[in-house]
Design a protein around this motif. Structure first.
Motif, PDB file in Angstrom:
ATOM      1  N   TRP A 194      22.884  -9.914  -3.746  1.00 31.72           N
ATOM      2  CA  TRP A 194      21.992  -8.552  -3.391  1.00 31.72           C
ATOM      3  C   TRP A 194      20.496  -8.888  -3.642  1.00 31.72           C
ATOM      4  O   TRP A 194      19.852  -8.297  -2.901  1.00 31.72           O
ATOM      5  CB  TRP A 194      22.834  -7.380  -4.421  1.00 31.72           C
ATOM      6  N   HIS A 195      20.164  -9.515  -4.804  1.00 30.54           N
ATOM      7  CA  HIS A 195      18.885  -9.695  -5.104  1.00 30.54           C
ATOM      8  C   HIS A 195      18.120 -10.564  -3.931  1.00 30.54           C
ATOM      9  O   HIS A 195      16.951 -10.290  -3.535  1.00 30.54           O
ATOM     10  CB  HIS A 195      18.520 -10.176  -6.473  1.00 30.54           C
ATOM     11  N   LEU A 196      18.831 -11.569  -3.658  1.00 29.90           N
ATOM     12  CA  LEU A 196      18.419 -12.426  -2.746  1.00 29.90           C
ATOM     13  C   LEU A 196      18.312 -11.857  -1.380  1.00 29.90           C
ATOM     14  O   LEU A 196      17.239 -12.065  -0.497  1.00 29.90           O
ATOM     15  CB  LEU A 196      18.950 -13.804  -2.650  1.00 29.90           C
ATOM     16  N   LEU A 197      19.379 -11.257  -0.960  1.00 33.15           N
ATOM     17  CA  LEU A 197      19.407 -10.984   0.675  1.00 33.15           C
ATOM     18  C   LEU A 197      18.922  -9.288   0.739  1.00 33.15           C
ATOM     19  O   LEU A 197      18.761  -9.296   2.008  1.00 33.15           O
ATOM     20  CB  LEU A 197      20.780 -10.926   0.946  1.00 33.15           C
ATOM     21  N   VAL A 198      18.823  -8.696  -0.330  1.00 34.66           N
ATOM     22  CA  VAL A 198      18.370  -7.400   0.283  1.00 34.66           C
ATOM     23  C   VAL A 198      17.097  -6.908  -0.714  1.00 34.66           C
ATOM     24  O   VAL A 198      16.214  -6.627  -0.133  1.00 34.66           O
ATOM     25  CB  VAL A 198      19.592  -6.237  -0.468  1.00 34.66           C
ATOM     26  N   ASP A 199      16.934  -7.114  -2.040  1.00 29.62           N
ATOM     27  CA  ASP A 199      15.922  -6.753  -2.794  1.00 29.62           C
ATOM     28  C   ASP A 199      14.552  -7.688  -2.232  1.00 29.62           C
ATOM     29  O   ASP A 199      13.604  -7.006  -2.334  1.00 29.62           O
ATOM     30  CB  ASP A 199      16.201  -7.075  -4.010  1.00 29.62           C
ATOM     31  N   LEU A 200      14.870  -8.912  -2.285  1.00 35.16           N
ATOM     32  CA  LEU A 200      13.689  -9.952  -2.038  1.00 35.16           C
ATOM     33  C   LEU A 200      13.189  -9.601  -0.629  1.00 35.16           C
ATOM     34  O   LEU A 200      11.900  -9.586  -0.560  1.00 35.16           O
ATOM     35  CB  LEU A 200      14.125 -11.209  -2.023  1.00 35.16           C
ATOM     36  N   PRO A 201      13.878  -9.516   0.361  1.00 33.73           N
ATOM     37  CA  PRO A 201      13.243  -9.129   1.810  1.00 33.73           C
ATOM     38  C   PRO A 201      12.549  -7.674   1.729  1.00 33.73           C
ATOM     39  O   PRO A 201      11.524  -7.477   2.378  1.00 33.73           O
ATOM     40  CB  PRO A 201      14.372  -9.056   2.830  1.00 33.73           C
ATOM     41  N   ILE A 202      13.095  -6.665   1.081  1.00 34.74           N
ATOM     42  CA  ILE A 202      12.232  -5.493   0.896  1.00 34.74           C
ATOM     43  C   ILE A 202      10.797  -5.624   0.102  1.00 34.74           C
ATOM     44  O   ILE A 202      10.047  -5.124   0.446  1.00 34.74           O
ATOM     45  CB  ILE A 202      13.385  -4.279   0.113  1.00 34.74           C
ATOM     46  N   LEU A 203      11.015  -6.467  -0.924  1.00 35.15           N
ATOM     47  CA  LEU A 203       9.825  -6.713  -1.775  1.00 35.15           C
ATOM     48  C   LEU A 203       8.708  -7.209  -0.848  1.00 35.15           C
ATOM     49  O   LEU A 203       7.395  -7.086  -0.935  1.00 35.15           O
ATOM     50  CB  LEU A 203      10.245  -7.546  -2.889  1.00 35.15           C
ATOM     51  N   LEU A 204       9.200  -8.373   0.022  1.00 38.09           N
ATOM     52  CA  LEU A 204       8.180  -9.176   0.590  1.00 38.09           C
ATOM     53  C   LEU A 204       7.728  -8.165   1.691  1.00 38.09           C
ATOM     54  O   LEU A 204       6.519  -8.292   2.247  1.00 38.09           O
ATOM     55  CB  LEU A 204       9.006 -10.249   1.274  1.00 38.09           C
ATOM     56  N   LEU A 205       8.669  -7.336   2.222  1.00 38.30           N
ATOM     57  CA  LEU A 205       8.014  -6.463   3.528  1.00 38.30           C
ATOM     58  C   LEU A 205       6.989  -5.429   2.845  1.00 38.30           C
ATOM     59  O   LEU A 205       6.087  -5.227   3.539  1.00 38.30           O
ATOM     60  CB  LEU A 205       9.212  -5.655   3.980  1.00 38.30           C
ATOM     61  N   VAL A 206       7.255  -4.899   1.687  1.00 37.51           N
ATOM     62  CA  VAL A 206       6.368  -3.876   1.215  1.00 37.51           C
ATOM     63  C   VAL A 206       4.937  -4.718   0.915  1.00 37.51           C
ATOM     64  O   VAL A 206       4.064  -4.152   0.847  1.00 37.51           O
ATOM     65  CB  VAL A 206       6.912  -3.271  -0.161  1.00 37.51           C
ATOM     66  N   ALA A 207       5.106  -5.934   0.035  1.00 40.81           N
ATOM     67  CA  ALA A 207       4.012  -6.626  -0.258  1.00 40.81           C
ATOM     68  C   ALA A 207       3.215  -7.036   1.162  1.00 40.81           C
ATOM     69  O   ALA A 207       1.819  -7.123   0.948  1.00 40.81           O
ATOM     70  CB  ALA A 207       4.521  -7.948  -0.913  1.00 40.81           C
ATOM     71  N   ALA A 208       3.978  -7.393   2.143  1.00 41.69           N
ATOM     72  CA  ALA A 208       2.937  -7.658   3.275  1.00 41.69           C
ATOM     73  C   ALA A 208       2.190  -6.438   3.976  1.00 41.69           C
ATOM     74  O   ALA A 208       1.245  -6.663   4.492  1.00 41.69           O
ATOM     75  CB  ALA A 208       4.027  -8.162   4.442  1.00 41.69           C
ATOM     76  N   ILE A 209       3.020  -5.413   3.991  1.00 42.67           N
ATOM     77  CA  ILE A 209       2.241  -4.176   4.538  1.00 42.67           C
ATOM     78  C   ILE A 209       1.093  -3.925   3.705  1.00 42.67           C
ATOM     79  O   ILE A 209       0.040  -3.532   3.968  1.00 42.67           O
ATOM     80  CB  ILE A 209       3.382  -2.959   4.527  1.00 42.67           C
ATOM     81  N   CYS A 210       1.297  -4.051   2.329  1.00 39.56           N
ATOM     82  CA  CYS A 210      -0.026  -3.660   1.357  1.00 39.56           C
ATOM     83  C   CYS A 210      -1.092  -4.589   1.754  1.00 39.56           C
ATOM     84  O   CYS A 210      -2.138  -4.233   1.667  1.00 39.56           O
ATOM     85  CB  CYS A 210       0.601  -3.557  -0.145  1.00 39.56           C
ATOM     86  N   ILE A 211      -0.694  -5.902   1.676  1.00 42.35           N
ATOM     87  CA  ILE A 211      -1.772  -6.991   2.188  1.00 42.35           C
ATOM     88  C   ILE A 211      -2.393  -6.562   3.395  1.00 42.35           C
ATOM     89  O   ILE A 211      -3.627  -6.868   3.411  1.00 42.35           O
ATOM     90  CB  ILE A 211      -1.093  -8.402   2.137  1.00 42.35           C
ATOM     91  N   LEU A 212      -1.619  -6.482   4.504  1.00 47.99           N
ATOM     92  CA  LEU A 212      -2.127  -6.190   5.813  1.00 47.99           C
ATOM     93  C   LEU A 212      -3.162  -4.928   5.621  1.00 47.99           C
ATOM     94  O   LEU A 212      -3.962  -4.947   6.421  1.00 47.99           O
ATOM     95  CB  LEU A 212      -1.193  -5.884   6.945  1.00 47.99           C
ATOM     96  N   LEU A 213      -2.792  -3.911   5.079  1.00 47.50           N
ATOM     97  CA  LEU A 213      -3.462  -2.506   4.775  1.00 47.50           C
ATOM     98  C   LEU A 213      -4.855  -2.757   3.981  1.00 47.50           C
ATOM     99  O   LEU A 213      -5.984  -2.423   4.523  1.00 47.50           O
ATOM    100  CB  LEU A 213      -2.878  -1.579   4.193  1.00 47.50           C
ATOM    101  N   GLU A 214      -5.029  -3.557   3.199  1.00 47.29           N
ATOM    102  CA  GLU A 214      -5.847  -4.204   2.197  1.00 47.29           C
ATOM    103  C   GLU A 214      -6.845  -4.897   3.114  1.00 47.29           C
ATOM    104  O   GLU A 214      -8.232  -4.627   3.050  1.00 47.29           O
ATOM    105  CB  GLU A 214      -5.395  -4.731   0.946  1.00 47.29           C
ATOM    106  N   VAL A 215      -6.545  -6.056   3.948  1.00 45.87           N
ATOM    107  CA  VAL A 215      -7.470  -6.741   4.700  1.00 45.87           C
ATOM    108  C   VAL A 215      -7.907  -6.091   5.990  1.00 45.87           C
ATOM    109  O   VAL A 215      -8.504  -6.607   6.595  1.00 45.87           O
ATOM    110  CB  VAL A 215      -6.704  -8.089   4.893  1.00 45.87           C
ATOM    111  N   GLY A 216      -7.271  -4.941   6.370  1.00 46.70           N
ATOM    112  CA  GLY A 216      -7.722  -4.318   7.494  1.00 46.70           C
ATOM    113  C   GLY A 216      -6.877  -4.968   8.796  1.00 46.70           C
ATOM    114  O   GLY A 216      -7.367  -4.206   9.640  1.00 46.70           O
TER     115      GLY A 216
END
Length: 292
Positions: free
Chosen positions: A9-31
């Motif tokens: 569950w952590h590998l297939l569900v939690d990790l992808p969600i975490l990576l997606l949220v982190a990617a969105i934050c980074i993309l917003l931060e760098v414009g």
């Protein structure tokens, strides 16, 4: 089996969600993702301060937020450690690291929720910083007069990096204030609940560390004003968001640090029926449980 299912569950569900949220934050931060710019008033003195940099850089705040809490909690849990029939054969630092990991996981979850909300609000509001004119050098500022409001403009500055130019319209709320207060208050609260149960403890060590945590939170937030990187209301709202995030993390996720006990859930789940009975007796026996 239960631990194995939890791993997937952590590998297939939690990790992808975490990576997606982190990617969105980074993309917003760098414009990389579009964000709103709320505009400015001509010759506004509140936006006319020179850019002098940051007393606490965002990389330093991120490092403190991520690294320091784990180290502090690991030290405290290692001192708390007591041997019992389930962990007496394991390394003391390893057992305390597992317990720390359970608390740290909730801490990081609260930090990510806090940071995500901050990034979204920053991009939705698009408020100019006190150093806006220096960082952006908007084209319309050269020709506008009086108190005219400019809603559409183009930054013409070549003196600063693209990141700083984009960041010139992301003043509200203060991420520095929010993250520093979240980290400082969390650690001070944790030490109050967990570290004060040390046997033969020093009278001043724990209060000193708590004072350092709270001082860091206050100083980091206030430097956003002295550096003219934020308006006072940015710091106030950012600090309030950090405080609310601490309350949610400590009271809801960490159950006010009443858990975990010295008995790990993996040991309990892997034991047979007789061991389950032993665990229940162990948990009901007060001398074997670390009570904050």
């Amino acid at each position: 089996m239960q631990a194995r299912h939890s791993f997937w569950w952590h590998l297939l569900v939690d990790l992808p969600i975490l990576l997606l949220v982190a990617a969105i934050c980074i993309l917003l931060e760098v414009g990389a993702l579009p964000s709103r710019r709320s505009g400015f008033t001509c010759n506004d003195p509140a936006l006319s301060f020179p850019h002098v940099g940051d007393t606490f850089s965002i990389s330093l705040v991120a490092a403190i937020t991520i690294i320091v809490p784990f180290v502090v909690m690991w030290v405290v849990e290692a001192i708390h450690h007591r041997n019992d029939e389930y962990n007496m054969k394991q390394n003391k630092l390893l057992v305390s690291a597992k317990i720390t990991g359970l608390i740290y996981r909730n801490y990081i979850y609260g930090a990510i929720v806090n940071l995500t909300i901050l990034e979204v609000v920053k991009c939705v509001i698009g408020s100019p910083r006190p150093t806006f004119f220096d960082l952006c050098q908007p084209d319309k500022a050269r020709t506008c007069n009086g108190s005219e409001f400019i809603s559409s403009f183009t930054c013409t500055s070549t003196k600063y990096s693209r990141y700083l130019i984009i960041d010139s319209t992301r003043s509200f709320p203060s991420a520095h204030a929010s993250l520093s207060i979240y980290c400082g208050l969390f650690l001070a609260w944790y030490l109050q609940r967990r570290a004060f149960s040390w046997h033969n403890r020093s009278v001043l060590v724990v209060p000193l560390v708590q004072t350092l945590c709270l001082t860091y939170a206050a100083v980091c937030a206030l430097t956003r004003l002295t550096d003219h990187r934020h308006h006072w209301w940015d710091v106030l709202v950012g600090g309030s968001m950090g405080t609310l995030a601490v309350l949610y993390t400590v009271l809801v996720l960490c159950k006010n640090f009443s858990q975990p006990t010295v008995v790990s859930t993996s040991d309990i789940s892997s034991s047979d029926g007789n061991n389950h009975q032993s665990v229940r007796r162990l948990l009901s026996s007060e001398p074997h449980v670390v009570v904050p």
